[in-house]
Design an enzyme around this catalytic site. Structure first.
Site, PDB file in Angstrom:
ATOM      1  N   HIS A  97       0.884  -1.221   0.130  1.00 18.15           N
ATOM      2  CA  HIS A  97      -0.014   0.020  -0.010  1.00 18.15           C
ATOM      3  C   HIS A  97       0.872   1.336  -0.167  1.00 18.15           C
ATOM      4  O   HIS A  97       0.461   2.280  -0.603  1.00 18.15           O
ATOM      5  CB  HIS A  97      -1.034  -0.137   1.275  1.00 18.15           C
ATOM      6  N   ARG A 104     -11.600   3.801  -3.778  1.00 19.09           N
ATOM      7  CA  ARG A 104     -11.331   2.835  -2.642  1.00 19.09           C
ATOM      8  C   ARG A 104     -11.925   3.509  -1.522  1.00 19.09           C
ATOM      9  O   ARG A 104     -11.342   4.085  -1.079  1.00 19.09           O
ATOM     10  CB  ARG A 104      -9.768   2.791  -2.549  1.00 19.09           C
ATOM     11  N   ARG A 154     -15.837   1.384  -5.230  1.00 22.20           N
ATOM     12  CA  ARG A 154     -15.749  -0.040  -4.566  1.00 22.20           C
ATOM     13  C   ARG A 154     -16.093  -0.330  -3.078  1.00 22.20           C
ATOM     14  O   ARG A 154     -15.973   0.797  -2.448  1.00 22.20           O
ATOM     15  CB  ARG A 154     -14.141  -0.626  -4.795  1.00 22.20           C
ATOM     16  N   GLU A 166      -9.998 -11.041  -8.767  1.00 21.92           N
ATOM     17  CA  GLU A 166      -8.568 -11.017  -8.293  1.00 21.92           C
ATOM     18  C   GLU A 166      -8.093 -12.407  -7.676  1.00 21.92           C
ATOM     19  O   GLU A 166      -6.957 -12.470  -7.438  1.00 21.92           O
ATOM     20  CB  GLU A 166      -8.781  -9.994  -6.907  1.00 21.92           C
ATOM     21  N   ASN A 217      -2.953  -6.555  -9.098  1.00 17.45           N
ATOM     22  CA  ASN A 217      -2.192  -6.810  -7.915  1.00 17.45           C
ATOM     23  C   ASN A 217      -2.483  -7.801  -7.179  1.00 17.45           C
ATOM     24  O   ASN A 217      -1.679  -8.661  -6.876  1.00 17.45           O
ATOM     25  CB  ASN A 217      -2.328  -5.519  -6.875  1.00 17.45           C
ATOM     26  N   ASP A 218      -3.545  -8.272  -6.694  1.00 17.52           N
ATOM     27  CA  ASP A 218      -4.016  -9.435  -6.170  1.00 17.52           C
ATOM     28  C   ASP A 218      -4.005 -10.653  -6.783  1.00 17.52           C
ATOM     29  O   ASP A 218      -3.774 -11.457  -6.335  1.00 17.52           O
ATOM     30  CB  ASP A 218      -5.376  -9.236  -5.227  1.00 17.52           C
ATOM     31  N   ARG A 278       2.535  -9.918  -1.580  1.00 15.79           N
ATOM     32  CA  ARG A 278       3.204  -8.874  -2.340  1.00 15.79           C
ATOM     33  C   ARG A 278       3.744  -7.849  -1.527  1.00 15.79           C
ATOM     34  O   ARG A 278       4.358  -7.012  -2.101  1.00 15.79           O
ATOM     35  CB  ARG A 278       1.966  -8.018  -3.351  1.00 15.79           C
ATOM     36  N   CYS A 309      -7.807  -2.236 -13.175  1.00 11.06           N
ATOM     37  CA  CYS A 309      -7.536  -1.131 -12.140  1.00 11.06           C
ATOM     38  C   CYS A 309      -6.291  -1.417 -11.491  1.00 11.06           C
ATOM     39  O   CYS A 309      -6.061  -0.431 -10.441  1.00 11.06           O
ATOM     40  CB  CYS A 309      -8.982  -1.097 -11.209  1.00 11.06           C
TER      41      CYS A 309
END
Length: 600
Positions: A204, A311, A348, A451, A474-475, A485, A522
């Site tokens: 993050h 987010r 989201r 994801e 990412n996920d 990650r 995204c």
């Protein structure tokens, strides 16, 4: 003495400035800036906490039994001496007055300075007094946490500059790690770059640093131990190098690079009003990822045609365990929708757990220290479905905001059809509640994030129940390759070019198109120009990224021939080294210039 530390480059560019250390300790420390008018009150908080601890220690001394060891009385005396020493309290006041740190941050900063001085002492007895100092500071921090004035301390204004903190020098943040909640506090502050000991490319800290468009290096291991407060530091976000106390020659070289980078940004900014269309006339949608409603103006300034990812979890952070109510969420969502002036806003649902725990998550299921692998635990939609009242509250707020513009709802980490059924049941109930209470709302498209590999593999079934999908790379990479990650120890194995990852992304895009459903990416791949050609070749026509990344991606696609890229995709996907193959093949489908690049 000049030296270098190396880590993982996560946000490009060069930053030069003074180091500001955020020390990690046994007591959680809040980090925020104090407004000019609140400095005196913050100093008073510090002095009051010191006096409280002094009283506690003096009381302990007086109440020691007569047969208590003499060493115990002497130890308390040492603690009192350390507490009253000006090198602790006086210097801590300096951090508050000159840098506007809150009292807790100032105290932990001064502890960092003094602890290093103790470490360098030759006398073993004196070196061991560091533990006493840490215990004293911990007592003061606990006293500060009990101070009701902490709740009313005024945070610094968003437009503050380094000049307000006693100097002209830019400031660079150095920490073992930075919690997402702290990152949001720092997001609009004075920092020009970040360095952390831990983290990966999609941790993050890295994501927020990219959204701030400032250089950052994570996974630098010993950086927070080696770098001292106020050291001159260069962050080379291109290669992941941190140069401490650079020589004049090195400093001048990096200042030149900074100027070149500023010129390039100015050149790319000219693309703001240029339509995102490839050389073969394929129109591409460039959307923005935002964390808060206040990020919407930056999205418009960058030329975004909507918000592809809001987010919402950041509305839930830094609240001392209190979640935002329905009306507060509604006002935030409406503000973002209205700021985008009729463009679509994809919200989201709250995605917490793993690297984004909330203050109120005190149960063993949600705290990192009690969970073997929080990324596989009760997070995202799993937590929402476990908290149905909270989930419906958020859904009502989102639907109410839809009366003010085009709103789309995106649900993270869905992996089961049963979850989709429960989501639709909740939506049906929410729409009925809003109708009964007389609240206006419009049609809201429903989408899910892809994801989890299971979701990608069963996508044709899921597509029957949703209007669109958004691929969270990412996920998806993390779960496909079984790699945390945020863990720098395995960061070298995090590979967006892995053939399995590319197959899942290509398959998801193709199946969404076949079903006539919208699809976007995204995750961080969308904003990385190294993947623009590849995603175009896969048929992607909707990219969502941080606003700062939009100009570079737009320039890339303006020079691309999407049909030629698509014809070369099978060879790339069949390759044992897709990255090398893509670089060799795709360069021929890209023009170095385009006549329409710099229209005003």
């Amino acid at each position: 003495m000049s030296f270098q530390v190396f880590g993982i480059p996560v946000s490009r560019g060069v930053a030069i400035g003074r180091a500001v250390l955020v020390a990690s300790g046994r007591v959680d420390v809040a980090h925020y800036f104090i407004e000019v008018g609140g400095v005196e009150a913050e100093v008073d908080r510090l002095l009051h906490a010191r006096d409280v601890v002094a009283h506690e220690l003096e009381t302990l001394q007086r109440e020691l039994p007569e047969d208590a060891p003499q060493e115990l009385w002497a130890l308390l005396d040492v603690h009192l001496m350390l507490l009253r020493d000006e090198t602790l309290t006086g210097a801590t006041k300096h951090w508050i007055i000159e840098r506007h740190y809150n009292a807790e941050w100032a105290l932990s900063a001064q502890l960092e300075v003094l602890a290093r001085q103790f470490d360098e002492m030759e006398d073993e007895y004196l070196r061991e007094r560091k533990a006493d100092l840490e215990q004293v500071v911990e007592r003061v921090l606990r006293a500060l946490s009990r101070d009701p004035a902490a709740a009313t301390s005024s945070h610094v204004a968003a437009d503050v500059t380094a000049r307000d903190f006693g100097g002209e020098d830019p400031l660079l943040l150095v920490a073992a790690d930075i919690a997402p909640a702290d990152m949001m506090q720092f997001k609009r502050s004075v920092f020009h770059g970040f360095i952390t000991d831990i983290g990966g490319k999609t941790s993050h800290t890295a994501i927020v640093a990219r959204s701030m468009d400032i250089p950052a290096v994570v996974g630098a291991r010993e950086a927070s131990r080696l770098i001292r407060q106020d050291d001159w530091v260069i962050i080379d976000g291109d290669v992941g190098a941190v140069i401490v106390n650079p020589s004049p020659i090195v400093l001048e070289e990096y200042r030149f690079r900074q100027r070149q980078s500023e010129l390039e940004r100015a050149r790319l900014a000219r693309l703001r009003h240029t339509p995102a269309v490839t050389l073969d006339s394929e129109r591409v949608e460039l959307l923005a990822n935002i964390e808060l409603p206040a990020d919407a103006p930056a999205a418009l300034m960058a030329g975004a045609t909507g918000v592809g990812l809001f987010r919402s979890e950041f509305l839930f952070m830094n609240r001392d365990g209190e979640l935002p109510g329905e009306d507060e969420q509604f006002e935030a969502y409406r503000a973002a929708v209205e700021a985008m002036k009729g463009m679509p806003v994809t919200i989201r649902t709250v995605d917490v757990g793993a690297d984004k725990p909330l203050d109120r998550m005190s149960t063993s299921e949600l705290r990192h220290e009690h969970v073997l692998n929080p990324a596989l635990g009760l997070r995202a939609i799993r937590w929402c479905l476990a908290e149905p009242s909270m989930f419906r509250q958020q859904l009502r707020a989102i639907y109410r905001a839809s009366a003010y513009g085009k709103v789309r709802l995106l649900v993270p980490m869905v992996a089961h059809l049963s979850e989709l059924r429960m989501i639709h049941e909740a939506l049906t109930r929410v729409r009925q509640q809003l109708t009964d209470s007389g609240h206006a709302f419009s049609h809201v498209e429903i989408g899910v994030m892809i994801e989890v590999p299971a979701a990608a593999m069963m996508l044709p079934l899921m597509l029957k129940h949703v209007d669109f999908i958004s691929i969270g790379t990412n996920d998806l990479i993390q779960y496909t390759l079984a790699i945390d990650r945020a863990d720098e120890a395995v960061a070298h194995l995090y590979d967006a070019w892995h053939p399995a990852v590319l197959q899942l992304i290509a398959q998801s895009i193709s199946q969404a198109h076949a079903a006539g459903k919208g699809v976007s990416v995204c995750g961080e791949m969308a904003g990385d120009v190294a993947f623009t050609d590849l995603l175009l070749a896969m048929g992607l026509r909707s990219f969502s990224m941080h606003p700062s990344q939009i100009p570079a991606v737009k320039q890339r696609l303006l020079r691309a021939d999407a049909s030629r890229l698509a014809s070369q995709l099978p060879e790339v996907l069949a390759s044992e080294d897709p990255q090398q193959t893509a670089q060799a093949l795709f360069s021929s489908a890209r023009s170095p210039t385009a006549a329409s690049l710099y229209k005003h």
